[in-house]
Design a protein around this motif. Sequence first.
Motif, PDB file in Angstrom:
ATOM      1  N   HIS A 128       0.666  -1.153   0.073  1.00 41.68           N
ATOM      2  CA  HIS A 128       0.124  -0.043  -0.037  1.00 41.68           C
ATOM      3  C   HIS A 128       0.899   1.235  -0.065  1.00 41.68           C
ATOM      4  O   HIS A 128       0.585   2.254  -0.687  1.00 41.68           O
ATOM      5  CB  HIS A 128      -1.008  -0.017   1.245  1.00 41.68           C
ATOM      6  CG  HIS A 128      -1.531   1.265   1.556  1.00 41.68           C
ATOM      7  ND1 HIS A 128      -2.590   1.794   0.814  1.00 41.68           N
ATOM      8  CD2 HIS A 128      -1.503   2.124   2.487  1.00 41.68           C
ATOM      9  CE1 HIS A 128      -3.150   2.772   1.263  1.00 41.68           C
ATOM     10  NE2 HIS A 128      -2.403   3.198   2.167  1.00 41.68           N
TER      11      HIS A 128
ATOM     12  N   LEU B  81       2.933   1.757  -3.315  1.00 37.49           N
ATOM     13  CA  LEU B  81       2.048   2.364  -4.341  1.00 37.49           C
ATOM     14  C   LEU B  81       1.710   3.766  -4.080  1.00 37.49           C
ATOM     15  O   LEU B  81       1.700   4.766  -5.270  1.00 37.49           O
ATOM     16  CB  LEU B  81       0.564   1.684  -4.337  1.00 37.49           C
ATOM     17  CG  LEU B  81       0.524   0.328  -4.642  1.00 37.49           C
ATOM     18  CD1 LEU B  81      -1.028  -0.330  -4.373  1.00 37.49           C
ATOM     19  CD2 LEU B  81       0.869   0.315  -6.066  1.00 37.49           C
ATOM     20  N   LYS B  82       2.294   4.332  -3.040  1.00 37.17           N
ATOM     21  CA  LYS B  82       2.036   5.876  -2.671  1.00 37.17           C
ATOM     22  C   LYS B  82       3.412   6.469  -2.706  1.00 37.17           C
ATOM     23  O   LYS B  82       3.456   7.824  -2.692  1.00 37.17           O
ATOM     24  CB  LYS B  82       1.325   6.008  -1.439  1.00 37.17           C
ATOM     25  CG  LYS B  82      -0.008   5.710  -1.243  1.00 37.17           C
ATOM     26  CD  LYS B  82      -0.625   6.107   0.068  1.00 37.17           C
ATOM     27  CE  LYS B  82      -2.175   6.039   0.074  1.00 37.17           C
ATOM     28  NZ  LYS B  82      -2.972   6.543   1.388  1.00 37.17           N
TER      29      LYS B  82
ATOM     30  N   ILE C 141       7.521  -2.014  -8.501  1.00 35.95           N
ATOM     31  CA  ILE C 141       7.090  -0.724  -8.549  1.00 35.95           C
ATOM     32  C   ILE C 141       7.997   0.236  -8.359  1.00 35.95           C
ATOM     33  O   ILE C 141       8.465   1.414  -9.203  1.00 35.95           O
ATOM     34  CB  ILE C 141       6.133  -0.592  -7.370  1.00 35.95           C
ATOM     35  CG1 ILE C 141       4.899  -1.312  -7.701  1.00 35.95           C
ATOM     36  CG2 ILE C 141       5.440   0.893  -7.258  1.00 35.95           C
ATOM     37  CD1 ILE C 141       3.951  -1.349  -6.332  1.00 35.95           C
TER      38      ILE C 141
END
Length: 259
Positions: free
Chosen positions: A47, A50-51, A107
């Motif tokens: 989470h 992703l930020k 990512i």
Amino acid sequence: MVFREKKIKKLSTKSIQSKTLKALPFHKFIPNILTLTALCAGLSAVHFALKGKWETSLVLIFIAMVFDGMDGRIARLLNSTSKFGAELDSLADFCNFGIVPGLVIYIHSLEGLGRLGWPIVLMYSICMVLRLARFNTLIDQSPSPKYFSGVPAPFGALLALLPIIVEFHEPGWVLSPALYGVWLLVISSLLVSRIPTFSFKQGHVQKKWILPIFILVAFIVAGLVAYPWATLSIISLLYILSIPFSYRLKNQESLPSNN
């Protein structure tokens, strides 16, 4: 007569259910609570990745590693080991060490490789699950309790994340996606290899080494608090350097004695 048989059967069923659903002491649940906490930390790392909050993401992965190392030992100390707990721990290990680091690395870096990035992450995750499956099936058949066969899952995840850790310590240093892909493939091969690596869970410590070990642990904890990324980088590099020594020692022990 039929009514009596039905009544007896109903009463016996209730007695079985009452035995099955009887209250369990709270300490039986503590290892499973730690495992679920580690799982929540690992999933939360994705989470935050992703930020773009990379440091928070990695901290949560390391928290998951710590709780993973605690749950099994606490289960044995509390005499609360169970098949359910073992299965839960194994599934959590695959998520925290096989899926989460791969997603964070993809990512952060490997997405820049285009079509090649995702297959490399898949290779890492597949090697991790194969390593965990082999460990679970051969855990009672290990020829030497002092060694693992291949790099264990927590250290594999730590080594996979090492380039990002070094980047946090040295902000000007960034590993290119192509080199990171090669690094991840090397770590993947070490996970499923037969190279003997030290198992720090077994063995005995002589009395003269107990105090120095306590002092060393205190220094490591202090380093993790004050300089976390530098300390993790040093731990990772020392572990890499230990692999040739474990390989040599294991081969020497396997040689037949001349006496």
